[in-house]
Design an enzyme around this catalytic site. Sequence first.
Site, PDB file in Angstrom:
ATOM      1  N   ASP A  69       0.918  -1.120  -0.007  1.00  0.00           N
ATOM      2  CA  ASP A  69      -0.095   0.177   0.168  1.00  0.00           C
ATOM      3  C   ASP A  69       0.744   1.150   0.168  1.00  0.00           C
ATOM      4  OD1 ASP A  69      -3.005   0.598   0.252  1.00  0.00           O
ATOM      5  OD2 ASP A  69      -2.133   1.966   1.727  1.00  0.00           O
ATOM      6  N   ASP A 100      -9.776   1.570  -9.389  1.00  0.00           N
ATOM      7  CA  ASP A 100     -10.372   0.417  -8.432  1.00  0.00           C
ATOM      8  C   ASP A 100      -9.957   1.010  -7.054  1.00  0.00           C
ATOM      9  OD1 ASP A 100     -11.229  -2.249  -8.510  1.00  0.00           O
ATOM     10  OD2 ASP A 100      -9.586  -2.567  -7.490  1.00  0.00           O
ATOM     11  N   HIS A 104     -10.404   3.503  -0.599  1.00  0.00           N
ATOM     12  CA  HIS A 104      -9.341   3.279   0.383  1.00  0.00           C
ATOM     13  C   HIS A 104      -7.987   4.055   0.038  1.00  0.00           C
ATOM     14  CE1 HIS A 104     -11.541  -0.499   1.494  1.00  0.00           C
ATOM     15  NE2 HIS A 104     -11.691  -0.535   0.129  1.00  0.00           N
ATOM     16  N   GLU A 134     -14.272   3.595  -8.181  1.00  0.00           N
ATOM     17  CA  GLU A 134     -14.937   2.435  -7.443  1.00  0.00           C
ATOM     18  C   GLU A 134     -15.134   2.606  -6.129  1.00  0.00           C
ATOM     19  OE1 GLU A 134     -14.536  -2.471  -6.851  1.00  0.00           O
ATOM     20  OE2 GLU A 134     -13.124  -0.937  -6.417  1.00  0.00           O
TER      21      GLU A 134
END
Length: 502
Positions: A69, A100, A104, A134
């Site tokens: 990440d 996508d 997050h 998304e």
Amino acid sequence: MKLAGTSKFPTTSQLSAKITFPKTPVVSKAMANIKSPAWLNDVRLYHNRGKSTFQGESGRFGDFYGFDDIMTESPEVVKGFIDIYSKWISTTGIDGFRIDTARHVNELFWQAFIPSIKAQALASGKKDFPMWGEVYDSSPETLEYWARYGGFTELLDFPVQDRMLKFIISGAANQLATLLNSDDQYSTATVDPRNFGIFLGNHDMGRIGGFIGGNVNSDSALLRDQMAHVLLFTMRGVPIVYYGDEFGLMGDGDKEARQDLFVTLVDRWRKQQRIGGEPIGMGKSSFDTTNPLQQTIRDLTKLHSSSTAFSAGAMKIRIAENGLLVFSRFDLDTGKEYLMTFNSSDAAITGSFDSEYLENKWEKVLGDGTVSASTKSMKFTVPACGWGVFLSEMVKSSVTPEVRMNKPARNPMFRDRFNLEATISGADVAEVQFQYKDGATWKSLGTDTSPTFKSDLDAAGLYRVFPLISDIKWSTNTEFRAVAYFANRIEAKSETFLFAKP
């Protein structure tokens, strides 16, 4: 997070791979410099938190299934990704992005990234450059958050996907109709829900064929699949067809929804039933087969491209109850109205609705069923698991259309915004833009193209937006108004209201 995206955020020279992070990153010599551009190899530009639990801050900073990440709070990372995506646009001519796992990533990243990429696209001659984020959640409140605070002007509409599916499978028409009242929460000067991507399934959740399930060789399964695609191509939003749906693939769930279309060595895929077709078997690819869904999608593609009523037109829901959904799409420039009738029940339906603005002559464009209009009333029939698309001219009113705006009011539920509402008369539908006066200039606060459908929470026939208080450059008393655009290029303005900052 308070330092995210600012010049005060620590640079890589201020970070230590050994002591700064919760987990010490370890990279083998063979893997140390394989990423391009080279800055992606710097382990100090990653969060180094370990595997994500998908809860709390771990959903923002943890590694997704082994994917490292990256630290999107760092200005170095922000600039780096802007450079990467900008280069893709300038060198490949790409026309848009699907982004996508947007939820997050921190909001400030998107607030910097999206305008920069849109600017690069415009500089490359691409006036329209969609970037669908998304946000995998069927709650309209979650989608609204990322439209208002995440910087996204286009999103993938998971709430609409959820309600379309419930209508197709169980007849819950009212849930879809009342959900669309939430479009008013998304609408701003830069966000228009007509640009949201709508879809029936995807690689994560599964395919529409898998959701329909049941006896896949039955006429009912094929009819429901076809009806789902008609709904996809005729309601508001940008229709997105998932590859393989045109061949009736039935993958239900994550991995099963990723079947390729070529000759397969996977035994269960060879044997898998297909809606509108037979299992692929040995030695054939999907491209060697034909399926009724292919022609359905061809016809719908042609219909959608034939009129801006479907891509950009106003929408008015007529009926939504017990497996019956009836709505109109309008091309206000040409004065055309398309009437859509859907019946997801197992029995034919005959019904009617009243309107002062109905033309007597209607042409069937696609599908089945009948419509007949007389003075102020429309009667229709829709076969079981059936649908119809009908076309007529919009009725010209004998009076001049008007728009009336209600006095602006503080939003009783959200302290950061206020309410602007309007109604129209003398016409069936309009596009209503709400504006405020900044000095001598009237500026848009958003456009509503669909009047509310009556629900437990909302009265029918309202046009609305809910601007953030922070969106306004306030004066002592700021002026607000509504401007309505009717068919045949008729424009009307409401009276103005003075409203002090709440």
